[in-house]
Enzyme design. Sequence first.
Site, PDB file in Angstrom:
ATOM      1  N   SER A   6       0.852  -1.193   0.000  1.00  0.00           N
ATOM      2  CA  SER A   6       0.000   0.000   0.000  1.00  0.00           C
ATOM      3  C   SER A   6       0.886   1.241   0.000  1.00  0.00           C
ATOM      4  O   SER A   6       1.773   1.386   0.849  1.00  0.00           O
ATOM      5  CB  SER A   6      -0.890   0.004   1.246  1.00  0.00           C
ATOM      6  OG  SER A   6      -1.359   1.327   1.483  1.00  0.00           O
ATOM      7  N   HIS A  29      -1.031  -1.783  -4.016  1.00  0.00           N
ATOM      8  CA  HIS A  29      -2.383  -1.638  -3.454  1.00  0.00           C
ATOM      9  C   HIS A  29      -2.716  -0.140  -3.395  1.00  0.00           C
ATOM     10  O   HIS A  29      -2.011   0.629  -2.731  1.00  0.00           O
ATOM     11  CB  HIS A  29      -2.369  -2.267  -2.066  1.00  0.00           C
ATOM     12  CG  HIS A  29      -3.659  -2.221  -1.310  1.00  0.00           C
ATOM     13  ND1 HIS A  29      -4.614  -3.211  -1.380  1.00  0.00           N
ATOM     14  CD2 HIS A  29      -4.139  -1.303  -0.437  1.00  0.00           C
ATOM     15  CE1 HIS A  29      -5.628  -2.917  -0.570  1.00  0.00           C
ATOM     16  NE2 HIS A  29      -5.370  -1.751   0.014  1.00  0.00           N
ATOM     17  N   ASP A  31      -5.198   2.680  -2.169  1.00  0.00           N
ATOM     18  CA  ASP A  31      -6.270   2.982  -1.220  1.00  0.00           C
ATOM     19  C   ASP A  31      -6.974   4.272  -1.633  1.00  0.00           C
ATOM     20  O   ASP A  31      -6.467   5.357  -1.385  1.00  0.00           O
ATOM     21  CB  ASP A  31      -5.692   3.143   0.188  1.00  0.00           C
ATOM     22  CG  ASP A  31      -5.273   1.820   0.786  1.00  0.00           C
ATOM     23  OD1 ASP A  31      -6.127   0.904   0.844  1.00  0.00           O
ATOM     24  OD2 ASP A  31      -4.106   1.686   1.195  1.00  0.00           O
ATOM     25  N   MET A  33      -9.951   6.993  -1.396  1.00  0.00           N
ATOM     26  CA  MET A  33     -10.883   7.505  -0.375  1.00  0.00           C
ATOM     27  C   MET A  33     -11.589   8.742  -0.910  1.00  0.00           C
ATOM     28  O   MET A  33     -10.954   9.584  -1.563  1.00  0.00           O
ATOM     29  CB  MET A  33     -10.127   7.867   0.901  1.00  0.00           C
ATOM     30  CG  MET A  33      -9.310   6.711   1.448  1.00  0.00           C
ATOM     31  SD  MET A  33      -8.494   7.148   2.987  1.00  0.00           S
ATOM     32  CE  MET A  33      -7.372   5.767   3.149  1.00  0.00           C
ATOM     33  N   HIS A  56      -8.414  -0.660  -3.852  1.00  0.00           N
ATOM     34  CA  HIS A  56      -9.284  -0.779  -2.679  1.00  0.00           C
ATOM     35  C   HIS A  56     -10.109   0.505  -2.565  1.00  0.00           C
ATOM     36  O   HIS A  56      -9.579   1.541  -2.162  1.00  0.00           O
ATOM     37  CB  HIS A  56      -8.399  -1.010  -1.446  1.00  0.00           C
ATOM     38  CG  HIS A  56      -9.140  -1.067  -0.150  1.00  0.00           C
ATOM     39  ND1 HIS A  56      -8.491  -1.008   1.071  1.00  0.00           N
ATOM     40  CD2 HIS A  56     -10.465  -1.177   0.136  1.00  0.00           C
ATOM     41  CE1 HIS A  56      -9.380  -1.079   2.040  1.00  0.00           C
ATOM     42  NE2 HIS A  56     -10.585  -1.166   1.505  1.00  0.00           N
ATOM     43  N   MET A  58     -12.504   2.837  -0.847  1.00  0.00           N
ATOM     44  CA  MET A  58     -13.201   3.209   0.390  1.00  0.00           C
ATOM     45  C   MET A  58     -14.060   4.423   0.050  1.00  0.00           C
ATOM     46  O   MET A  58     -13.751   5.551   0.405  1.00  0.00           O
ATOM     47  CB  MET A  58     -12.176   3.520   1.492  1.00  0.00           C
ATOM     48  CG  MET A  58     -11.542   2.249   2.052  1.00  0.00           C
ATOM     49  SD  MET A  58     -10.050   2.581   3.016  1.00  0.00           S
ATOM     50  CE  MET A  58      -8.821   2.472   1.738  1.00  0.00           C
ATOM     51  N   MET A 127     -10.485  -6.171   6.605  1.00  0.00           N
ATOM     52  CA  MET A 127      -9.798  -5.017   7.191  1.00  0.00           C
ATOM     53  C   MET A 127      -9.360  -5.389   8.606  1.00  0.00           C
ATOM     54  O   MET A 127     -10.190  -5.737   9.451  1.00  0.00           O
ATOM     55  CB  MET A 127     -10.721  -3.804   7.275  1.00  0.00           C
ATOM     56  CG  MET A 127     -11.074  -3.119   5.970  1.00  0.00           C
ATOM     57  SD  MET A 127      -9.675  -2.451   5.048  1.00  0.00           S
ATOM     58  CE  MET A 127      -8.973  -1.292   6.209  1.00  0.00           C
ATOM     59  N   GLY A 135      -0.671   2.939   9.199  1.00  0.00           N
ATOM     60  CA  GLY A 135       0.089   2.983  10.445  1.00  0.00           C
ATOM     61  C   GLY A 135      -0.689   2.656  11.710  1.00  0.00           C
ATOM     62  O   GLY A 135      -0.276   3.039  12.802  1.00  0.00           O
ATOM     63  N   ASP A 165      -5.703  -6.611   5.298  1.00  0.00           N
ATOM     64  CA  ASP A 165      -5.216  -5.247   5.056  1.00  0.00           C
ATOM     65  C   ASP A 165      -5.185  -4.414   6.335  1.00  0.00           C
ATOM     66  O   ASP A 165      -6.225  -4.161   6.937  1.00  0.00           O
ATOM     67  CB  ASP A 165      -6.143  -4.594   4.012  1.00  0.00           C
ATOM     68  CG  ASP A 165      -5.693  -3.201   3.610  1.00  0.00           C
ATOM     69  OD1 ASP A 165      -4.593  -2.782   4.000  1.00  0.00           O
ATOM     70  OD2 ASP A 165      -6.461  -2.534   2.891  1.00  0.00           O
ATOM     71  N   GLY A 167      -1.999  -2.823   9.382  1.00  0.00           N
ATOM     72  CA  GLY A 167      -1.218  -3.156  10.581  1.00  0.00           C
ATOM     73  C   GLY A 167      -0.350  -4.389  10.448  1.00  0.00           C
ATOM     74  O   GLY A 167       0.021  -5.000  11.456  1.00  0.00           O
TER      75      GLY A 167
HETATM   76  C1  DX5 Z   1      -6.347   1.535   5.530  1.00  0.00           C
HETATM   77  C2  DX5 Z   1      -5.821   0.982   4.230  1.00  0.00           C
HETATM   78  C3  DX5 Z   1      -4.635   0.070   4.332  1.00  0.00           C
HETATM   79  C4  DX5 Z   1      -3.474   0.621   5.093  1.00  0.00           C
HETATM   80  C5  DX5 Z   1      -2.258  -0.267   5.075  1.00  0.00           C
HETATM   81  O1  DX5 Z   1      -7.461   2.320   5.276  1.00  0.00           O
HETATM   82  O2  DX5 Z   1      -6.832   0.269   3.568  1.00  0.00           O
HETATM   83  O3  DX5 Z   1      -4.258  -0.363   3.034  1.00  0.00           O
HETATM   84  O4  DX5 Z   1      -3.124   1.875   4.625  1.00  0.00           O
HETATM   85  O5  DX5 Z   1      -1.227   0.426   5.679  1.00  0.00           O
HETATM   86  P1  DX5 Z   1      -0.497  -0.060   7.010  1.00  0.00           P
HETATM   87  O6  DX5 Z   1       0.259  -1.285   6.637  1.00  0.00           O
HETATM   88  O7  DX5 Z   1       0.360   1.106   7.330  1.00  0.00           O
HETATM   89  O8  DX5 Z   1      -1.556  -0.334   8.049  1.00  0.00           O
HETATM   90 ZN    ZN Z   2      -6.308  -0.885   1.670  1.00  0.00          ZN
END
Ligand code: DX5
Ligand code: ZN
Length: 209
Positions: A6, A29, A31, A33, A56, A58, A127, A135, A165, A167
């Site tokens: 990501s 990946h 993300d 939003m 992904h 969101m 998730m 982070g 996905d 942490g």
């Molecule tokens: C959260 C995202 C993840 C996340 C992954 O909304 O979907 O893809 O950023 O990043 P880390 O590995 O830093 O949790």
């Molecule tokens: Zn993601």
Amino acid sequence: MQVAISILSISDDMKKIKEIDSLHPDYIHLDVMDGIFVENKIDFNHLTLTNPLDVHLMVQNVKKYVDIYAKMHPSYITFHLEAKKDTWSIIQYIKSKGIKAGIALNPQTPIERVKPYLKDIDMVLIMSVEPGKGGQTFIIEMKQKIEMLKKWKKDKNFTYIIEVDGGIHTDTAYLCKDADMLVVGSFITKHKNSKKALVSIREKIEKHV
Ligand code: DX5
Ligand code: ZN
């Protein structure tokens, strides 16, 4: 087990994004939003990347973003079950563009809610943090969801892949041993040696699978 990186946490650092792209993970990946489904707003549709893409979404208005991101020819587009749109028609819409379709579930959404769609989708994204930012800390209870999905997959010969996905790093990867693909963000992108970080994640995975 595959690894998708990501680039959320380095979204404004083009040089770093290019460096990550050159590491050749299985997928990059993205993300996406919209500032509605989650508070943050972020787009990646201006990027040119060389690796297969795992998008992904969101977002609330899923079809609008499917149209935008289909132009990048991703391998997967995943949307949230919680967006409460016509789930069946969105699955078909993504597939009609020649893209694999996935459903994502927030940590508090019961895994049973994805059951009616399992036969028709290519990916379930669990998730393991709240959607919206990188982070965060892996929510350990998500392990049961991953195990359940693996069991259903085996029992019914489903073909979806299980993606986890949020942490994930070398000390949490073992919690996902029943998954098929891990999304790793800040552990790799914020590491002083990202190449080494990717290698160390792959080594951990191999030990536990
Ligand atoms: C959260 C995202 C993840 C996340 C992954 O909304 O979907 O893809 O950023 O990043 P880390 O590995 O830093 O949790
Ligand atoms: Zn993601």
